[in-house]
Enzyme design. Structure first.
Site, short mmCIF file in Angstrom:
data_model
loop_
_atom_site.label_atom_id
_atom_site.label_comp_id
_atom_site.label_asym_id
_atom_site.label_seq_id
_atom_site.Cartn_x
_atom_site.Cartn_y
_atom_site.Cartn_z
N HIS A 1 45.12 -0.64 -40.05
CA HIS A 1 44.99 -1.91 -40.79
C HIS A 1 43.52 -2.24 -40.98
CE1 HIS A 1 45.62 -6.07 -42.01
NE2 HIS A 1 46.83 -5.66 -42.34
N ASP B 1 54.67 -2.30 -41.63
CA ASP B 1 55.46 -1.44 -42.50
C ASP B 1 56.18 -0.32 -41.75
OD1 ASP B 1 55.07 -2.72 -44.90
OD2 ASP B 1 53.23 -1.62 -45.37
N1 ACO Z 1 46.45 7.82 -40.55
C1 ACO Z 1 45.44 8.62 -40.21
N2 ACO Z 1 44.15 8.23 -40.21
C2 ACO Z 1 43.90 6.96 -40.55
C3 ACO Z 1 44.92 6.06 -40.89
C4 ACO Z 1 46.24 6.53 -40.89
N3 ACO Z 1 47.25 5.74 -41.22
N4 ACO Z 1 44.39 4.86 -41.19
C5 ACO Z 1 43.07 4.99 -41.03
N5 ACO Z 1 42.78 6.26 -40.64
C6 ACO Z 1 41.46 6.81 -40.38
C7 ACO Z 1 40.84 7.28 -41.69
O1 ACO Z 1 41.20 8.60 -41.99
C8 ACO Z 1 39.39 7.07 -41.41
O2 ACO Z 1 38.95 8.12 -40.58
P1 ACO Z 1 37.48 8.74 -40.75
O3 ACO Z 1 36.55 7.61 -40.48
O4 ACO Z 1 37.45 9.83 -39.74
O5 ACO Z 1 37.41 9.22 -42.18
C9 ACO Z 1 39.35 5.79 -40.57
O6 ACO Z 1 40.62 5.75 -39.92
C10 ACO Z 1 39.17 4.52 -41.42
O7 ACO Z 1 40.21 4.53 -42.44
P2 ACO Z 1 40.10 3.80 -43.84
O8 ACO Z 1 41.20 4.27 -44.71
O9 ACO Z 1 38.70 3.90 -44.36
O10 ACO Z 1 40.33 2.29 -43.38
P3 ACO Z 1 40.63 1.09 -44.34
O11 ACO Z 1 40.31 -0.14 -43.57
O12 ACO Z 1 39.98 1.28 -45.65
O13 ACO Z 1 42.21 1.22 -44.60
C11 ACO Z 1 44.50 1.17 -44.41
C12 ACO Z 1 43.20 0.50 -43.99
C13 ACO Z 1 44.53 1.33 -45.93
C14 ACO Z 1 45.66 0.27 -44.00
C15 ACO Z 1 44.61 2.53 -43.73
O14 ACO Z 1 44.72 2.37 -42.34
C16 ACO Z 1 45.77 3.34 -44.26
O15 ACO Z 1 45.65 4.00 -45.29
N6 ACO Z 1 46.97 3.28 -43.59
C17 ACO Z 1 48.13 3.96 -44.07
C18 ACO Z 1 48.79 3.15 -45.19
C19 ACO Z 1 49.47 1.92 -44.66
O16 ACO Z 1 50.17 1.95 -43.66
N7 ACO Z 1 49.28 0.80 -45.38
C20 ACO Z 1 49.91 -0.47 -45.02
C21 ACO Z 1 48.85 -1.47 -44.63
S1 ACO Z 1 49.59 -2.93 -43.95
C22 ACO Z 1 50.30 -3.73 -45.25
O17 ACO Z 1 49.95 -3.59 -46.39
C23 ACO Z 1 51.45 -4.56 -44.90
#
Ligand code: ACO
Length: 380
Positions: A266, A317
């Site tokens: 998140h 989710d």
């Molecule tokens: N699985 C694996 N790695 C992850 C995940 C994940 N679900 N989420 C974050 N990371 C890792 C990224 O790969 C990144 O690693 P790195 O620094 O080594 O490259 C680091 O954590 C930061 O991730 P970002 O995507 O840059 O974080 P951001 O704050 O932009 O994204 C998000 C948040 C979009 C929710 C992200 O965690 C994600 O894509 N999760 C999966 C999709 C999801 O579940 N979305 C629902 C969100 S809640 C809602 O809308 C109700």
């Protein structure tokens, strides 16, 4: 290009303060969420979804008379115009339910008695908000049934939003437990600060557009798998893991391959999503009731590895996915259910925005070519 090159730039607007709100507060230290000061867990445990909707839209919890009047208003406003039903029948077969919903709400605007109202008329906006919220469950169920070649089912005035959605989807009244789960799930999904779809809705109405346009913007933004679309993707992922039969290996391989695992992580929270804990409890409880606890077991395995390896936790989710699956809800409707709930948060935010409006227009850093002479067409 990096944020350090441009000190005022935060990719993805992370940490940028983009407004002031009185609607909800996320406390990242304690992983808690309050709607107008009231803990979301207490609302999920003790209140029906209409109480949360009222709280978000009117700014306070309703008393018994106000709740009864609000429920009656929701019931009266829930019916879809026949023209919208006809339009749903014209939608292409392969159209995603979220796109069907955009169609519904873009039409509904013109049927609203306040269509021509001044965009900053607070009372008209609240009236529109109630109509928008009232129709969402009906719209999701009707769009689904029509896409399956079935007739839509008229809402039952005896049932609330949660019960009616299940009734209109399946054609039978849900029992008390299922209604309670849906009420709680809608409550948890109702509002969450300046998330992507809410922010997009606020940007839309800040141009002095209208609430229905903001709802269409919100639906389009919520659809993506990095936001609301994650609950559907999480279920497809769980099914893939189930088929493979080894949750630990699947998760470790996915992490090794730098795969994004849907339903985890998140932008705001650091140690856990306040809503996921409650939804996990409900998901496991449904599993016990229907005698299928294996999704919860897969979830436990994944959650442990994700925390140990990456300090990532499930967001709301993730448990919602298997909770809805166990309730027999078709997977493409998981994100539309999020819409039913989030119409409340979107509307509360749009009303708040328009009550004290200023155009939202950030700036950007230009990294394109330097100024160069124009070359006429016949010399290029
Ligand atoms: N699985 C694996 N790695 C992850 C995940 C994940 N679900 N989420 C974050 N990371 C890792 C990224 O790969 C990144 O690693 P790195 O620094 O080594 O490259 C680091 O954590 C930061 O991730 P970002 O995507 O840059 O974080 P951001 O704050 O932009 O994204 C998000 C948040 C979009 C929710 C992200 O965690 C994600 O894509 N999760 C999966 C999709 C999801 O579940 N979305 C629902 C969100 S809640 C809602 O809308 C109700």
């Amino acid at each position: 290009m990096s944020a350090t090159t441009y000190p005022n730039y935060s990719p993805g607007l992370q940490g940028v303060v983009a407004g002031i709100t009185t609607i909800s507060e996320i406390d990242v230290e304690t992983s808690s969420l309050t709607y107008r000061g009231i803990n979301v867990h207490e609302l999920a445990e003790h209140a029906v979804f209409e109480e949360t909707a009222y709280l978000l839209l009117m700014g306070k919890l309703p008393n018994k008379t106000e709740l009864a009047e609000f429920k009656a208003r929701i019931s009266n406003e829930s019916v879809l115009p026949k023209e919208v039903i006809e339009a749903l029948k014209q939608c292409p077969k392969n159209m995603h339910p979220m796109d069907r919903l955009k169609t519904v709400y873009s039409m509904l605007g013109a049927f609203d008695p306040d269509y021509k109202a001044d965009p900053i008329d607070h009372d008209a906006n609240v009236r529109k908000a109630v109509r928008i919220v009232a129709k969402a469950g009906n719209a999701v169920a009707a769009a689904h049934r029509i896409s399956e070649g079935l007739d839509p089912i008229a809402p039952d005035p005896e049932l609330g939003i949660a019960g009616n959605f299940m009734y209109q989807l399946k054609g039978e009244r849900p029992d008390e437990f299922v209604t309670k789960v849906m009420d709680a799930s809608l409550t948890l999904y109702a509002e969450h600060g300046f998330n992507a779809s809410t922010f997009a809705s606020r940007v839309c109405v800040a141009t002095l557009s209208d609430l229905y346009s903001g709802i269409v913007t919100g639906i389009g933004t919520l659809k993506g798998p990095l936001h609301g679309g994650a609950n559907e993707e999480a279920m497809y992922m769980l099914m893939e893991i189930d088929k493979m039969g080894d949750a630990e290996k699947w998760t470790r391989d996915a992490l090794a391959n730098k795969k994004k695992i849907m339903g985890f992580g998140h932008r705001e929270y650091r140690i856990g999503d306040s809503r996921a804990a409650y939804m996990t409890k409900l998901g496991k409880e449904i599993g016990q009731r229907v005698g299928d606890t294996h999704w919860g077991e897969i979830a436990n395995t994944m959650e442990k590895i994700m925390w140990d390896e990456k300090k990532l936790f499930p967001n709301v989710d993730f448990p919602s996915a298997y909770a809805y699956y166990l309730l027999g809800i078709p997977i493409p409707l998981y994100t539309p259910i999020f819409v039913i709930a989030r119409t409340t948060g979107w509307c509360a935010h749009m009303v708040e925005q328009l009550d004290n409006n200023r155009l939202i227009r950030p700036t950007c850093i230009y990294e394109g070519p330097k100024v160069t002479a124009f070359v006429p067409l016949d010399q290029r």
